[in-house]
Structure formats: C-alpha cells, structure tokens
Design a protein around this motif. Structure first.
Motif, PDB file in Angstrom:
ATOM      1  N   LEU A  91       2.660   3.789  -8.703  1.00 57.62           N
ATOM      2  CA  LEU A  91       2.810   2.925  -7.754  1.00 57.62           C
ATOM      3  C   LEU A  91       1.370   1.603  -8.090  1.00 57.62           C
ATOM      4  CD1 LEU A  91       3.596   4.219  -4.182  1.00 57.62           C
ATOM      5  CD2 LEU A  91       5.066   3.033  -6.019  1.00 57.62           C
ATOM      6  N   ALA A  95       1.373  -2.431  -8.978  1.00 54.35           N
ATOM      7  CA  ALA A  95       1.009  -3.076  -8.184  1.00 54.35           C
ATOM      8  C   ALA A  95      -0.048  -4.234  -8.815  1.00 54.35           C
ATOM      9  CB  ALA A  95       0.473  -2.594  -6.725  1.00 54.35           C
TER      10      ALA A  95
ATOM     11  N   LEU B  48       5.346  -5.225  -6.932  1.00 54.80           N
ATOM     12  CA  LEU B  48       4.542  -4.746  -5.948  1.00 54.80           C
ATOM     13  C   LEU B  48       5.466  -3.964  -4.916  1.00 54.80           C
ATOM     14  CD1 LEU B  48       2.699  -8.078  -5.059  1.00 54.80           C
ATOM     15  CD2 LEU B  48       1.650  -5.895  -5.432  1.00 54.80           C
ATOM     16  N   PRO B  50       7.426  -1.369  -4.519  1.00 56.55           N
ATOM     17  CA  PRO B  50       7.119   0.195  -4.444  1.00 56.55           C
ATOM     18  C   PRO B  50       5.929   0.316  -3.290  1.00 56.55           C
ATOM     19  CG  PRO B  50       7.549  -0.055  -6.471  1.00 56.55           C
ATOM     20  CD  PRO B  50       7.321  -1.557  -6.117  1.00 56.55           C
ATOM     21  N   GLN B  51       4.879  -0.204  -3.857  1.00 56.24           N
ATOM     22  CA  GLN B  51       3.408   0.064  -3.412  1.00 56.24           C
ATOM     23  C   GLN B  51       3.604  -0.586  -1.929  1.00 56.24           C
ATOM     24  OE1 GLN B  51      -0.353  -0.149  -5.190  1.00 56.24           O
ATOM     25  NE2 GLN B  51      -0.812   0.964  -3.323  1.00 56.24           N
ATOM     26  N   LEU B  52       4.036  -1.703  -1.721  1.00 58.46           N
ATOM     27  CA  LEU B  52       4.133  -2.350  -0.432  1.00 58.46           C
ATOM     28  C   LEU B  52       5.027  -1.650   0.669  1.00 58.46           C
ATOM     29  CD1 LEU B  52       4.148  -6.211  -1.106  1.00 58.46           C
ATOM     30  CD2 LEU B  52       2.298  -4.772  -0.635  1.00 58.46           C
ATOM     31  N   VAL B  54       5.683   1.553   0.753  1.00 58.30           N
ATOM     32  CA  VAL B  54       4.909   2.873   0.930  1.00 58.30           C
ATOM     33  C   VAL B  54       3.889   2.498   2.013  1.00 58.30           C
ATOM     34  CG1 VAL B  54       3.353   4.665   0.467  1.00 58.30           C
ATOM     35  CG2 VAL B  54       5.319   4.047  -1.121  1.00 58.30           C
TER      36      VAL B  54
END
Lengths: 280, 325
Positions: A91, A95, B48, B50-52, B54
C-alpha cells in the motif's frame, strides 16, 4: 580524545544487565517446574523441564484457553506480522510512488489525507473502529485483524523519503528508453528499493507481531488468538488458582518475545537504519 | 502506526524531524514531488486508491463516528440514542474519577518520559565513548526494544509478584511491604519501572545515532576548549543533540500516553478499581466494559485534541527554538 574510564564500562554493564536480565530470568524460569518456582522464586539457572514446558505450551490444547494450542497462536501471530508487513509495503509503496512521481490535481489533498493518520493512534479511536468492523462483519477474520492496522501512513512516509532520494536522472533515462509509469515502477523502482523494503518489513513485522489491543477486541473466537492475545488468557487462569503455571506463563512470554528480539539482534543494522534514517 | 515498533509515530516522518535532520522542511509543499514527473493522467489515482480506501474506511469513518457519538447517550441495549450536546464532555471532565486519572496520566507520562530519556541518553553517551566492546553493548542494550508492551507487562508482573517476585523480596529487605496490584502507589511504581525499562532501548538507539553523527572535528575542538567532561556535555554535546532529544520527547510522551496500554492492562489484571490507570485505559474500560459509548467517545475526542495540541506545539513553538546542525 576521550579516555574511557572504568566507570563508563560499569554504567554500561549495569545498564545492559538491567535491560537484559529480566529476559534471561524469564527464559530460565520457564525451564523449571511450577511447584519449584512457587517455593523458590524466579530462577537464573536452567532447569530440566525445558522440553516438557515448551511441548506442553505449544501442543496441548486448553493449556490456557481451552481450545487453542500455542502453536496455533504462533501461526496466527506470524500471519498477522507477515500479512501486516506485506500489506504495509504494498500500500505505502504505491501511494508514495503516486505522491512523488506524479503531478496531479489533488496531490496536496491526498498528502494531507494520508498525513493526518499519523496524528491519531488506533487506541483513541478504538471503540468506533470496533463498531465499524462489526458492521462490516469482519470480526474474527484475518482481514479484520490486519487491514484496519494498515490505516496509518508510517510506511508511506518512509518510502516517500526514500523515493525523493532516488536520482532524477533515472526517471529521465527510463522515459527516454520508453518506459511507462508501470514499467518504471516494477522494473526500476522496486528493485532499487529492496533494502528499504527489507528494513520496513522487519520493523512492520515486529509491529504486527506485537499488536495487542486490536487482536484482543477483534478476536473472540479462540482459533484466531495471537500470542499477545494468549497472554491475556494466561492472566485469567492466573488469578485465583492455587499454584499458577508460572513456567507456562514464562514460556509463552518467551515465545512471544523471541521473534522480535531475534530479528532486532540479527538485523540490527537494517533495523536501526530503517528506524533512524528516515530522511535518506 | 507504531505501538511498536511500537511503533513509531508522527514526528519521524516529517522532514526535518528525523534524528540529526537538517532543516525543518515545509510539509505543505506537495510532498516534495520530483521535478521530472510523469504527465497527468489517472494513473496516480490508481496507485493511491488502495491506501486511501483503507484510510477512509478504517481511519476517517471511525474518527467521525467517535466525534458523532460523543454528543449522544446511547442506550446500552441498542434502543436508539439521545442527543445530549456536550454533556458527555462535561460529565467526563468534571468527574473526580476522571480528574484523578488525568492527574495520574500526567505524572506517569512525565516520570516515564524523564527516566527513559535520561537513562537512554546516559547509556548512549557512555556507549559512544567506549570504542572497544561498543557493538556488544549496543546489541545488549537494544535487544529489549522489540518486546511488546504486554509481554513487558507480564514479565514485570512476575518480577513484582507477591509470591515469587524478586523485587518484592528486595523491597521487603528495606522494610517496604510492596503489594503490586493491590496498593495504588506500589502498582504505579511497578508500572513506571516496566514502562521505562521497555522504552530505554528506543531512546538509546536514537541518541547514539545522534551522537555518532557529531563530526570528529567538532569533538576534537570541544575537547581542546573544554576540559571538564560534564561542561563539554552541557555546552557542546547536548545542544547538538537537541533535535534528536526534542523528537524523542514527543515520541516518549505519545508512548507513555498510548503504548503503555498493554503494560497497564496486564499489570492491573483487570482490576482497575484501586489501581492506577491512564486516560487511554479509561476510554477502553468505559467503552468495552461499561458499555458507555457516549462517554468513551467523548474521552477519545479529548485525547485526540491532546494529540493535536502536542503536534501543533511540535511544529510551531518548540521547533523554532532548536538549533539544527
């Protein structure tokens, strides 16, 4: 320059003893029998019950909780530690890649959305987090155990710092060679980040392995218990029993601290590097 | 997030806050993006996402929910909720129990931070001075770092156990009838010892790497100018360590506030009645044991504000007074 005085060594030796002695005593005590510990107190020399205690802790069902063996708990802790570390790396690398290598409209907003997660530890939003999990039906699942812990940006900032130190020429060269964003990421950036990934893996694994509060709330089904969660159950057995299973309690503590301590000692250099050199 | 390693918290990831960092960089710039970049497209959003996702589901949603439910009194059996405005806050803040826990939290945080910083610094200075054997000391001194707080608590509990604990026997020798788990002050003492024990290695690592970052020329000059080791330490070494020390100060405060949860939970053995606990522990007790979700949420929000204030202090006030090398 500075001359070493015996006093310096004395302070260092005392400090080391203060830190390490409890760990050694915990291990030594775990190799004795409970009744012996009860009468004689904690031990500094090895006993002859090493195999017996650890075999019992690892394989016997119901040693502490009624259904789960120590081995199960070790496995669950490994799943949590590795799953968390891998998830974090995937992740946060993605990002960080977006933030560092692309200019896009909401870049600043995205950065701040991620940044604010560093301000609120899980502990303060624990109750609502639990409610969200139960709404999503994720209680007593590995997903529920791992994914919510990923909702913080520590890894992203490590990778952001690292990517910023990667020479600009690399991207220029890659573009001249006709590499697109995906190819550059997979073929150049990921191989380049290997040591960084290893350092972060180690730190995050230890973090995941050491999780306590979240697994304690998330898992009521004993087959999902981690070692840390198991510690809680020792205490419930402990309070009110005649001769507590001191040896088993210590054995579980030793099992619970063995992987993190070994990792820190073996990978000391990487560990410290990952920990302290965030602006590299 | 760190609870562990224990993790790691905000300061470190902010440029200029890392140990031995140079200049505090502006965080607001779009994340220090590269000059050479890919052209605008949907691809960054893809990376971005996946991180956002979560973060939104497991960070913002619960955080908003916490703020929301702090204004309601919820029926414990799930029959709806009543809006009560700030009542949960005022009830919490003005209750004598909350105040005494807050007082303990402040004292606890202060003592743990002070002792773990002081001992970590002392050991780092000595390890830095000792060249031979330093790697052996280093290994010994940091090995405790990765032990989880509840495991530390468990070990502490046994060392302070009424039957088998060596510390209890030692205290008895001095005429101190130590009853950890029963006596408020004895338990507080044990909690602080265990919390400090666990945190020393962390401070040691950062102080040592800060010290080893001091250029040899500076050290030599200092040795020539200043004979007294103690004065040299105060006037040369300590100011050079200031950024590290400040970063660690914030990290240690957050550690004492939040990461000691495991230590406390294990050592008070589920009987907080006559034992000291911290505010974070009370949030948990009220929410999960007492089922008082409104009050628990209000307390969460109060703690969130504390963390925000700490962060602001970190950025605005103290940082400016520190000399970066």
């Amino acid at each position: 320059m500075y001359k070493t005085k015996p006093l310096d060594h004395l302070i260092l030796i005392l400090g080391s003893l203060f830190l390490i002695l409890p760990v050694i005593v915990a291990f030594m005590t775990s190799t004795h029998e409970a009744a012996e510990i009860h009468t004689k107190g904690l031990m500094i020399v090895p006993g002859d019950n090493f195999v017996g205690t650890y075999e019992k802790v690892l394989t016997q069902k119901g040693g502490f909780t009624g259904q789960v063996t120590g081995l199960n708990m070790v496995l669950n802790s490994l799943i949590l530690g590795i799953g968390f570390a891998v998830g974090k790396i995937v992740l946060s690398m993605m990002a960080a890649y977006a933030i560092v290598y692309f200019r896009f409209r909401f870049a600043t907003l995205a950065f701040w959305i991620i940044f604010t997660t560093l301000l609120l530890p899980l502990e303060v939003r624990i109750m609502p987090s639990y409610e969200v999990m139960s709404k999503l039906g994720l209680l007593n699942t590995y997903t529920g155990l791992i994914v919510p812990l990923l909702a913080s940006a520590t890894g992203t900032f490590y990778f952001r710092q690292f990517f910023k130190s990667v020479p600009e020429e690399l991207l220029e060269a890659a573009r001249i060679d006709g590499a697109g964003p995906f190819k550059f990421f997979v073929d150049i950036l990921i191989p380049l980040s290997r040591t960084m990934m290893a350092a972060i893996f180690i730190i995050m694994f230890v973090y995941g392995w050491n999780q306590y509060l979240w697994p304690m709330l998330m898992t009521t089904d004993e087959s999902f218990f981690t070692l840390m969660r198991g510690i809680k159950s020792i205490l419930q057995v402990w309070v009110g029993s005649q001769i507590p299973d001191y040896n088993e309690a210590f054995a579980l503590a030793v099992l619970a601290m063995l992987p993190p301590v070994l990792i820190v000692v073996i990978f000391q250099r990487w560990f410290i590097k990952g920990l302290t050199e965030s602006d590299k | 997030m760190a609870y562990t390693p224990s993790q790691p918290r905000f300061g470190r990831f902010i440029p200029g806050f890392a140990a031995g960092a140079r200049k505090p960089a502006a965080v607001a710039e779009p994340a220090g993006a590269k000059r050479v970049q890919f052209s605008p497209s949907l691809i960054p959003y893809l990376f971005l996402a996946p991180q956002l996702a979560v973060i939104f589901i497991f960070f913002y949603w619960p955080s908003v929910q916490a703020v929301q439910s702090s204004f309601y009194i919820e029926d414990p059996f799930g029959f709806g909720a009543t809006f009560v405005g700030f009542a949960n806050y005022t009830d919490a803040i003005f209750s004598p129990e909350y105040l005494s826990i807050a007082k303990f939290t402040v004292v606890f945080t202060g003592l743990v931070t002070f002792f773990s910083l002081a001992l970590g610094l002392l050991l780092a200075v000595k390890a830095d001075a000792v060249i031979r054997g330093s790697s052996a000391y280093k290994t010994l001194l940091i090995s405790v770092y990765a032990i989880a707080p509840p495991v530390a608590g468990l070990i502490g509990m046994m060392f302070f156990d009424l039957h088998i604990g060596p510390f209890v026997k030692l205290a008895a020798w001095f005429g101190w009838d130590m009853q950890v788990g029963l006596n408020y002050y004895d338990t507080a003492f044990a909690l602080i010892v265990v919390a400090v024990w666990k945190q020393i290695p962390y401070n040691f690592i950062f102080f040592l790497s800060g010290l080893q970052g001091v250029p040899v020329s500076v050290r030599e000059a200092a040795t020539i100018d200043c004979r007294s080791g103690f004065r040299r330490f105060w006037t040369v070494t300590l100011p050079l360590l200031a950024p590290t020390a400040f970063f660690l100060l914030i990290i240690n405060i957050t550690y004492a506030l939040f990461d000691t949860f495991g230590v406390i939970d294990v050592m008070v053995k589920d009987k907080p009645a006559n034992n000291p606990i911290t505010l974070v522990y009370k949030v948990y007790m009220d929410g999960f044991r007492g089922n008082d979700i409104g009050s628990s949420s209000a307390q969460s929000v109060i703690l969130m504000i504390v963390v925000f204030v700490l962060t602001i202090i970190q950025f605005r006030f103290i940082e400016k007074r520190i000399h970066y090398t």
